[in-house]
Design a protein around this motif. Structure first.
Motif, PDB file in Angstrom:
ATOM      1  N   SER A   3      11.976  60.448 -59.282  1.00 26.03           N
ATOM      2  CA  SER A   3      12.417  60.196 -60.655  1.00 26.03           C
ATOM      3  C   SER A   3      11.230  59.685 -61.471  1.00 26.03           C
ATOM      4  N   TRP A   4      11.374  59.736 -62.781  1.00 29.53           N
ATOM      5  CA  TRP A   4      10.286  59.300 -63.657  1.00 29.53           C
ATOM      6  C   TRP A   4       9.962  57.830 -63.432  1.00 29.53           C
ATOM      7  N   GLN A  52      -2.505  61.290 -81.710  1.00 20.57           N
ATOM      8  CA  GLN A  52      -1.399  61.052 -80.780  1.00 20.57           C
ATOM      9  C   GLN A  52      -0.800  59.665 -80.979  1.00 20.57           C
ATOM     10  N   ALA A  53      -1.642  58.680 -81.230  1.00 16.69           N
ATOM     11  CA  ALA A  53      -1.146  57.325 -81.492  1.00 16.69           C
ATOM     12  C   ALA A  53      -0.316  57.298 -82.778  1.00 16.69           C
ATOM     13  N   GLN A  54      -0.765  58.008 -83.810  1.00 17.46           N
ATOM     14  CA  GLN A  54      -0.006  58.081 -85.076  1.00 17.46           C
ATOM     15  C   GLN A  54       1.354  58.740 -84.861  1.00 17.46           C
ATOM     16  N   ILE A  55       1.364  59.803 -84.087  1.00  9.65           N
ATOM     17  CA  ILE A  55       2.627  60.494 -83.794  1.00  9.65           C
ATOM     18  C   ILE A  55       3.584  59.532 -83.095  1.00  9.65           C
ATOM     19  N   LEU A  56       3.074  58.826 -82.107  1.00 12.04           N
ATOM     20  CA  LEU A  56       3.916  57.877 -81.384  1.00 12.04           C
ATOM     21  C   LEU A  56       4.501  56.838 -82.331  1.00 12.04           C
ATOM     22  N   HIS A  57       3.683  56.269 -83.199  1.00 10.54           N
ATOM     23  CA  HIS A  57       4.165  55.243 -84.134  1.00 10.54           C
ATOM     24  C   HIS A  57       5.249  55.787 -85.054  1.00 10.54           C
ATOM     25  N   ALA A  58       5.097  57.039 -85.466  1.00  2.76           N
ATOM     26  CA  ALA A  58       6.109  57.645 -86.333  1.00  2.76           C
ATOM     27  C   ALA A  58       7.417  57.884 -85.584  1.00  2.76           C
ATOM     28  N   LEU A  59       7.328  58.189 -84.291  1.00  3.20           N
ATOM     29  CA  LEU A  59       8.522  58.490 -83.501  1.00  3.20           C
ATOM     30  C   LEU A  59       9.235  57.245 -82.986  1.00  3.20           C
ATOM     31  N   PRO A  61      10.688  54.472 -83.983  1.00  2.00           N
ATOM     32  CA  PRO A  61      12.005  54.012 -84.440  1.00  2.00           C
ATOM     33  C   PRO A  61      13.164  54.907 -83.996  1.00  2.00           C
ATOM     34  N   GLU A  62      12.862  56.151 -83.639  1.00  2.00           N
ATOM     35  CA  GLU A  62      13.897  57.115 -83.257  1.00  2.00           C
ATOM     36  C   GLU A  62      14.093  57.242 -81.752  1.00  2.00           C
ATOM     37  N   LEU A  63      13.302  56.517 -80.966  1.00  2.00           N
ATOM     38  CA  LEU A  63      13.375  56.644 -79.511  1.00  2.00           C
ATOM     39  C   LEU A  63      14.514  55.808 -78.939  1.00  2.00           C
ATOM     40  N   ASP A  64      15.166  56.354 -77.918  1.00  2.00           N
ATOM     41  CA  ASP A  64      16.225  55.593 -77.256  1.00  2.00           C
ATOM     42  C   ASP A  64      15.603  54.606 -76.263  1.00  2.00           C
ATOM     43  N   GLU A  65      16.446  53.835 -75.618  1.00  2.00           N
ATOM     44  CA  GLU A  65      15.975  52.764 -74.738  1.00  2.00           C
ATOM     45  C   GLU A  65      15.132  53.286 -73.583  1.00  2.00           C
ATOM     46  N   VAL A  66      15.563  54.368 -72.958  1.00  2.00           N
ATOM     47  CA  VAL A  66      14.808  54.927 -71.832  1.00  2.00           C
ATOM     48  C   VAL A  66      13.458  55.444 -72.309  1.00  2.00           C
ATOM     49  N   GLU A  67      13.437  56.130 -73.436  1.00  2.00           N
ATOM     50  CA  GLU A  67      12.175  56.642 -73.980  1.00  2.00           C
ATOM     51  C   GLU A  67      11.234  55.492 -74.311  1.00  2.00           C
ATOM     52  N   LEU A  99       5.345  60.058 -72.605  1.00  2.00           N
ATOM     53  CA  LEU A  99       6.648  60.419 -73.152  1.00  2.00           C
ATOM     54  C   LEU A  99       6.858  61.931 -73.102  1.00  2.00           C
ATOM     55  N   VAL A 100       5.848  62.691 -73.470  1.00  2.00           N
ATOM     56  CA  VAL A 100       5.940  64.155 -73.416  1.00  2.00           C
ATOM     57  C   VAL A 100       6.134  64.610 -71.962  1.00  2.00           C
ATOM     58  N   GLY A 101       5.403  64.005 -71.041  1.00  2.00           N
ATOM     59  CA  GLY A 101       5.564  64.336 -69.619  1.00  2.00           C
ATOM     60  C   GLY A 101       6.973  64.028 -69.128  1.00  2.00           C
ATOM     61  N   TYR A 102       7.510  62.906 -69.554  1.00  2.00           N
ATOM     62  CA  TYR A 102       8.886  62.525 -69.207  1.00  2.00           C
ATOM     63  C   TYR A 102       9.879  63.557 -69.721  1.00  2.00           C
ATOM     64  N   TRP A 103       9.738  63.922 -71.011  1.00  2.00           N
ATOM     65  CA  TRP A 103      10.643  64.916 -71.587  1.00  2.00           C
ATOM     66  C   TRP A 103      10.559  66.232 -70.818  1.00  2.00           C
ATOM     67  N   HIS A 104       9.344  66.644 -70.500  1.00  2.00           N
ATOM     68  CA  HIS A 104       9.151  67.917 -69.799  1.00  2.00           C
ATOM     69  C   HIS A 104       9.802  67.882 -68.415  1.00  2.00           C
ATOM     70  N   LEU A 105       9.535  66.835 -67.662  1.00  2.00           N
ATOM     71  CA  LEU A 105      10.090  66.735 -66.304  1.00  2.00           C
ATOM     72  C   LEU A 105      11.614  66.673 -66.292  1.00  2.00           C
ATOM     73  N   ASN A 106      12.175  66.102 -67.335  1.00  2.00           N
ATOM     74  CA  ASN A 106      13.626  65.949 -67.397  1.00  2.00           C
ATOM     75  C   ASN A 106      14.312  67.076 -68.163  1.00  2.00           C
ATOM     76  N   GLY A 107      13.562  68.096 -68.496  1.00  2.00           N
ATOM     77  CA  GLY A 107      14.134  69.252 -69.165  1.00  2.00           C
ATOM     78  C   GLY A 107      14.660  68.961 -70.563  1.00  2.00           C
ATOM     79  N   GLN A 108      14.104  67.951 -71.206  1.00  2.00           N
ATOM     80  CA  GLN A 108      14.554  67.572 -72.549  1.00  2.00           C
ATOM     81  C   GLN A 108      13.757  68.336 -73.614  1.00  2.00           C
ATOM     82  N   THR A 109      13.867  69.645 -73.534  1.00  2.00           N
ATOM     83  CA  THR A 109      13.116  70.527 -74.424  1.00  2.00           C
ATOM     84  C   THR A 109      13.468  70.292 -75.886  1.00  2.00           C
TER      85      THR A 109
END
Length: 134
Positions: A3-4, A52-59, A61-67, A99-109
């Motif tokens: 698991s991740w 990449q750091a800017q993208i993360l900062h923008a995202l 507020p929208e991330l769930d607890e696991v993310e 985070l991108v690796g997590y999404w990919h491994l978990n099929g969260q396309t």
């Protein structure tokens, strides 16, 4: 497959880096860019640690607890030596890649595509900020 939570955050970042790079290259081709030098120059603006750091900062507020947990693990992972960027920015870039690796491994396309769909707007916003400060 483990698991991740059991996976090293830097291994997630390693995978996320490749997934994001592939998206960037595909995206640039879809935008109609075909000259290799131009593709390379534009790709760098997407994949550099600062972006990449800017993208993360923008995202964030929208991330769930696991993310958010994935991001924290990626940010706190020890490894790598930043070149031409401060350590904080480098760690945030690593967190984004994790985070991108997590999404990919978990099929969260769809989640990944949602995030990638915001990248151009984030880059344009940053360009405007830089233009207004010069």
């Amino acid at each position: 497959m483990r698991s991740w939570q059991e996976m090293n955050a830097l291994a997630l970042a390693y995978l996320g880096d490749a997934v994001y790079e592939l998206w960037v290259r595909t995206h640039l081709l879809e935008l109609g860019h075909e000259k290799v030098k131009e593709l390379h120059r534009r790709a760098i603006s997407y994949v550099r640690a600062g972006t990449q750091a800017q993208i993360l900062h923008a995202l964030l507020p929208e991330l769930d607890e696991v993310e958010q947990q994935v991001v924290l693990r990626g940010r706190n992972a020890k490894g790598g030596h930043p070149k031409n960027v401060d350590v904080v920015t480098y760690r945030h870039a690593t967190a984004f890649e994790s985070l991108v690796g997590y999404w990919h491994l978990n099929g969260q396309t769809s989640r990944m595509q949602w995030a990638f769909g915001q990248v151009d707007g984030i880059l344009q916003e940053e360009s405007l900020k830089q233009a207004n400060t010069h």
